[in-house]
Design an enzyme around this catalytic site. Structure first.
Site, PDB file in Angstrom:
ATOM      1  N   ASN A 487      25.049 -14.520 -13.854  1.00  0.00           N
ATOM      2  CA  ASN A 487      24.818 -13.677 -15.024  1.00  0.00           C
ATOM      3  C   ASN A 487      25.205 -14.476 -16.271  1.00  0.00           C
ATOM      4  O   ASN A 487      26.375 -14.528 -16.664  1.00  0.00           O
ATOM      5  CB  ASN A 487      25.622 -12.385 -14.928  1.00  0.00           C
ATOM      6  CG  ASN A 487      25.236 -11.371 -15.975  1.00  0.00           C
ATOM      7  OD1 ASN A 487      24.787 -11.721 -17.062  1.00  0.00           O
ATOM      8  ND2 ASN A 487      25.409 -10.106 -15.653  1.00  0.00           N
ATOM      9  N   ASP A 488      24.214 -15.114 -16.873  1.00  0.00           N
ATOM     10  CA  ASP A 488      24.472 -15.978 -18.031  1.00  0.00           C
ATOM     11  C   ASP A 488      25.148 -15.236 -19.178  1.00  0.00           C
ATOM     12  O   ASP A 488      25.696 -15.872 -20.084  1.00  0.00           O
ATOM     13  CB  ASP A 488      23.152 -16.558 -18.562  1.00  0.00           C
ATOM     14  CG  ASP A 488      22.540 -17.561 -17.600  1.00  0.00           C
ATOM     15  OD1 ASP A 488      23.296 -18.251 -16.913  1.00  0.00           O
ATOM     16  OD2 ASP A 488      21.302 -17.636 -17.534  1.00  0.00           O
ATOM     17  N   CYS A 489      25.068 -13.912 -19.160  1.00  0.00           N
ATOM     18  CA  CYS A 489      25.586 -13.122 -20.278  1.00  0.00           C
ATOM     19  C   CYS A 489      27.008 -12.617 -20.060  1.00  0.00           C
ATOM     20  O   CYS A 489      27.556 -11.929 -20.924  1.00  0.00           O
ATOM     21  CB  CYS A 489      24.655 -11.939 -20.546  1.00  0.00           C
ATOM     22  SG  CYS A 489      22.999 -12.441 -21.034  1.00  0.00           S
TER      23      CYS A 489
END
Length: 819
Positions: A487-489
């Protein structure tokens, strides 16, 4: 809800019957080096290998109206002066019989108006760096028709980012040559470039234009070019400003007559020491490209090339064909999901309606996951891709987050230090070896960071991948998250308070202890796979060490990753839990529930079932499983980008479709085929076709995200085509629900079917053999395979031994009646 078209399963096409789709519904041309995006109204653009650095034609993202720039054709009745586009755009005059057929690597768009039928086939021939537009015009009137046909493309000045920003230079650099009716775009060819584009036509020309403003006229757009309106081209020659390519053909058709015109748009390169002919001039050396252009001006060559393309795709898809009780499973498995997997393999996340082709290259994590969905169709290309990816790995075992397709060199322009990245390489290599039996790839020498003299065996790259995690553990024995994980965020070390600052590239705060339970699950899965590879590679001591490492991580995940009814998501910078009942918002996340169960964590003590029940009660919606709940209602600086999105959108409690298949697979591991198929159908594009007004994206391919229940637009999809959703859904349905799963010793048959099904049949090509599989099950039963018969002989277990290449194997599997 409105339907805008329908599936033609026999032709493997989606047929669109209205041009005003909720969003442009696109397709892809090309499957090797030359690619194009094409919408249902002929919008889009073309590029060679790299959508940023070698873009042939211009396209304007986020324009009003959407979908401006494309492969445009115009018709003008010379008697009445009436003009229209047979693709509807850009003129948008009404058509009597509009239709678009998106197929595998080709699109056909047509429509009738004023008694003139028109249909254009667009495709890229195999082995070529060009695209064909084959236009057929038919006079359906009772009298002769005098027509003008105009083509139009706008050339991009190669680097798409520079083309869209550096106007003080670019308005002065454009250059064109025209020779024998062929338009050659040669901006910057006079200096450092050795490549050019060309736009040719099979018909005799009445005129041409290469300067956009001359073709369009002052203060006009593509919907009303002055050249078309007046029926006259000006033979303009671009010098600077905006080079374009337009041919003008005059045709007279008798009643019932059909005429064919072929346009060829292509890319070519010359050796740097042989750019000009004659030498010493500034004229492009066209000796290599002229035969290619002349070849594809011929109708018979176009027809033959199109048939070769169709045969190519048929051959790829024949690797796996199924017949189940569910048309949506059959349609996606047999055609559209497999096709999407090949597109994502080719383009990763670089160019789509939502990805501009400028900001992203080939993702390390993305490309490894994409490989899971196409390795069975193109194992040779999968091998090449693995070695390319591994060559960008860093000596530490870490990885660039992306690399550029043109150079194959890694870059960190969208950030680095995503601590899950290296582990995906292990899963990709394991999938390849299971599919092919090619353990020799483990001995292939591969450099680090593409640096000469640094090569070591691919197996050592995998060792370093695992070691990278082991050397970066936090106080709970869980992996440190670094910049982020899958989850890059979820940016637990970022603490960004500057508007516009990138969460992926800003400097992380030092001294934190943010850990990821998700990476713990991924590590356990990767360690298990690497242990098996090591064992079969005569590295028994290594294998035992990897099993111990997996067991240690399993203990940590159960001890400090468990929240009581589900797996926690992480621990933040300060060591506080994320994804816990202790949190006010974001109490439960989907990712660890799927990945930990995939790794086998909790299967023996009830934790897996409890976590999946929590997903069902807290995360599942009619439109798919949302990423988290409750949604974040304000910005949490300690969590990062995930809390910047409005509730229900993207990572903040949207249905992030990529993660849904992990839950489907997890459900099969606990024996729940009903729930697995239920989840599968909730995000299945074919099953969602009746709600196209709501879904909005294409009904034939997966989207990355669907708005979650906290969003006003719950059920609306975004970011279609280029998403890991494609690979993981194909893996979930074919390898875990249908249970046809490659293994080191053969083909495992281990379906987990819904109670209502009575079985299915499949044909699977595997290591040169062809396996005809029949699975039978009493309706209402929920058991697993109880009997496996191979070529008339009952065998123990559920693995069909690998047959000799060329063999046909008859497999019969009977599922027991356990309820």
């Amino acid at each position: 809800m409105a339907r805008f078209g329908h599936f033609d399963d026999a032709a493997r096409e989606y047929v669109i019957l209205r041009p005003d789709t909720p969003l442009p519904w696109i397709n892809y041309l090309g499957c090797e080096d030359y690619f194009g995006i094409i919408s249902n109204t002929a919008g889009g653009y073309s590029f060679y290998r790299d959508a940023r650095l070698r873009r042939l034609t211009r396209y304007r993202y986020n324009n009003a109206p959407l979908d401006v720039g494309g492969r445009y054709l115009y018709l003008r009745d010379r008697s009445s002066g009436e003009m229209w586009s047979p693709s509807w755009q850009p003129v948008r005059a009404g058509l009597e019989d509009y239709r678009c057929r998106h197929g595998l690597g080709y699109t056909v768009i047509g429509g009738g108006r004023a008694g003139i039928g028109a249909e254009t086939l667009y495709f890229v021939p195999l082995g070529e760096t060009l695209e064909i537009w084959r236009t057929r015009l038919t006079n359906q009137r009772t009298e002769a028709a005098d027509l003008s046909l105009f083509s139009a493309v706008e050339f991009c000045l190669w680097d798409a980012w520079d083309d869209a920003t550096n106007f003080q230079r670019n308005f002065s650099t454009g250059e064109i040559e025209v020779e024998d009716g062929v338009i050659y775009h040669k901006t910057e060819y006079r200096e450092r470039r050795n490549h050019f584009a060309y736009f040719a036509c099979s018909a005799e020309l009445a005129g041409f234009d290469t300067q956009r403003d001359a073709f369009l006229g002052p203060y006009r757009g593509w919907e009303r070019p002055v050249a078309v309106e007046t029926g006259r081209s000006s033979d303009s020659m671009a010098t600077g400003w905006a080079p374009c390519g337009s041919h003008h053909i005059e045709l007279s058709l008798q009643p019932g007559e059909t005429r064919e015109v072929v346009f060829v748009l292509g890319y070519a390169e010359n050796p740097t020491d042989a750019k000009f002919d004659p030498p010493g001039t500034q004229t492009i050396d066209k000796r290599q490209v002229r035969p290619v252009i002349n070849r594809y001006r011929r109708a018979d060559e176009v027809d033959a090339a199109f048939q070769r393309l169709r045969a190519h795709w048929d051959g790829l898809l024949e690797t796996l064909q199924v017949a189940t009780p569910c048309e949506h499973v059959d349609r996606m498995v047999n055609t559209w999901n497999a096709y999407q997997c090949m597109v994502t393999f080719n383009l990763s996340r670089s160019a789509s309606s939502f990805e501009s082709g400028i900001g992203r290259g080939m993702g390390f994590r993305d490309s490894n996951q994409d490989l899971l969905g196409f390795v069975h169709m193109a194992p040779e290309r999968a091998r090449e891709r693995i070695l390319d990816i591994a060559a960008t790995q860093l000596p530490s075992g870490g990885a660039y987050h992306q690399y550029q397709p043109l150079t194959k060199a890694g870059n960190d322009s969208i950030g680095a230090g995503f601590h899950d990245d290296p582990l995906w390489l292990i899963l990709a290599v394991a999938a390849y070896v299971k599919e092919t039996g090619d353990r020799g790839i483990l001995d292939e020498p591969v450099p680090y960071d593409n640096q000469p003299g640094t090569a070591s065996a691919l197996y050592e790259h995998l060792q370093r991948s695992l070691r990278y995690t082991q050397e970066r553990l936090g106080p709970h024995g869980l992996p440190l998250i670094g910049r982020a994980d899958w989850n890059d965020c979820l940016n637990l070390n970022c603490f960004s308070e500057t508007p516009g600052e990138s969460f992926q590239t800003t400097e992380n705060r030092s001294g934190g202890v943010a850990e990821s339970v998700f990476i713990a699950g991924l590590f356990a899965l990767a360690a298990r796979e690497l242990a098996t590879l090591a064992e079969r590679h005569d590295r028994g001591d290594d294998a035992e060490g990897y099993r111990r490492a997996r067991a240690t991580m399993d203990v940590a995940a159960r001890a400090d990753g468990w929240d009581g009814a589900w797996f926690r998501r992480a621990y933040d910078y300060f060591g506080d839990p994320v994804g816990s009942a202790e949190n006010e918002e974001g109490q439960i996340y989907i990712e660890p529930q799927g990945m930990c169960v995939l790794a086998g964590i909790g299967l023996d003590d009830g934790k897996a079932e409890a976590a999946l029940d929590s997903v069902a009660t807290r995360l599942a919606t009619a439109h798919g499983i949302v990423l988290l709940q409750p949604a974040y209602t304000r910005y949490h600086v300690e969590l990062g980008e995930i809390s910047t999105y409005p509730s229900g959108n993207k990572e903040n409690a949207g249905v992030f479709c990529h993660t849904n298949p992990w839950i489907m697979i997890a459900e099969t591991l606990v024996g729940n085929g009903d729930r697995a198929v239920d989840y599968y159908l909730r995000i299945n594009p074919s099953a969602r076709e009746p709600i196209s007004d709501l879904h909005r994206c294409e009904p034939y391919v997966y989207a990355q995200v669907i708005a979650g229940k906290d969003a006003p637009s719950h059920g609306e999809a975004k970011n279609s085509w280029l998403t890991g959703t494609a690979a993981w859904n194909l893996v979930a349905v074919t390898q875990w629900i249908l249970g046809i799963r490659p293994d080191h010793d053969g083909l495992r048959i281990d379906p987990c079917l819904p109670a209502a099904w009575d079985g299915f049949t499949a044909v699977r090509r595997f290591r040169g053999g062809r396996y005809h599989i029949t699975v039978t099950k009493p309706p209402g039963a929920r058991g697993r395979v109880a009997e496996l018969v191979v070529d008339g002989r009952r065998i123990d277990g559920n693995i069909v031994p690998t047959a000799p290449a060329g063999a046909t194997v008859i497999v019969e599997a009977a599922i027991d009646a356990a309820a």
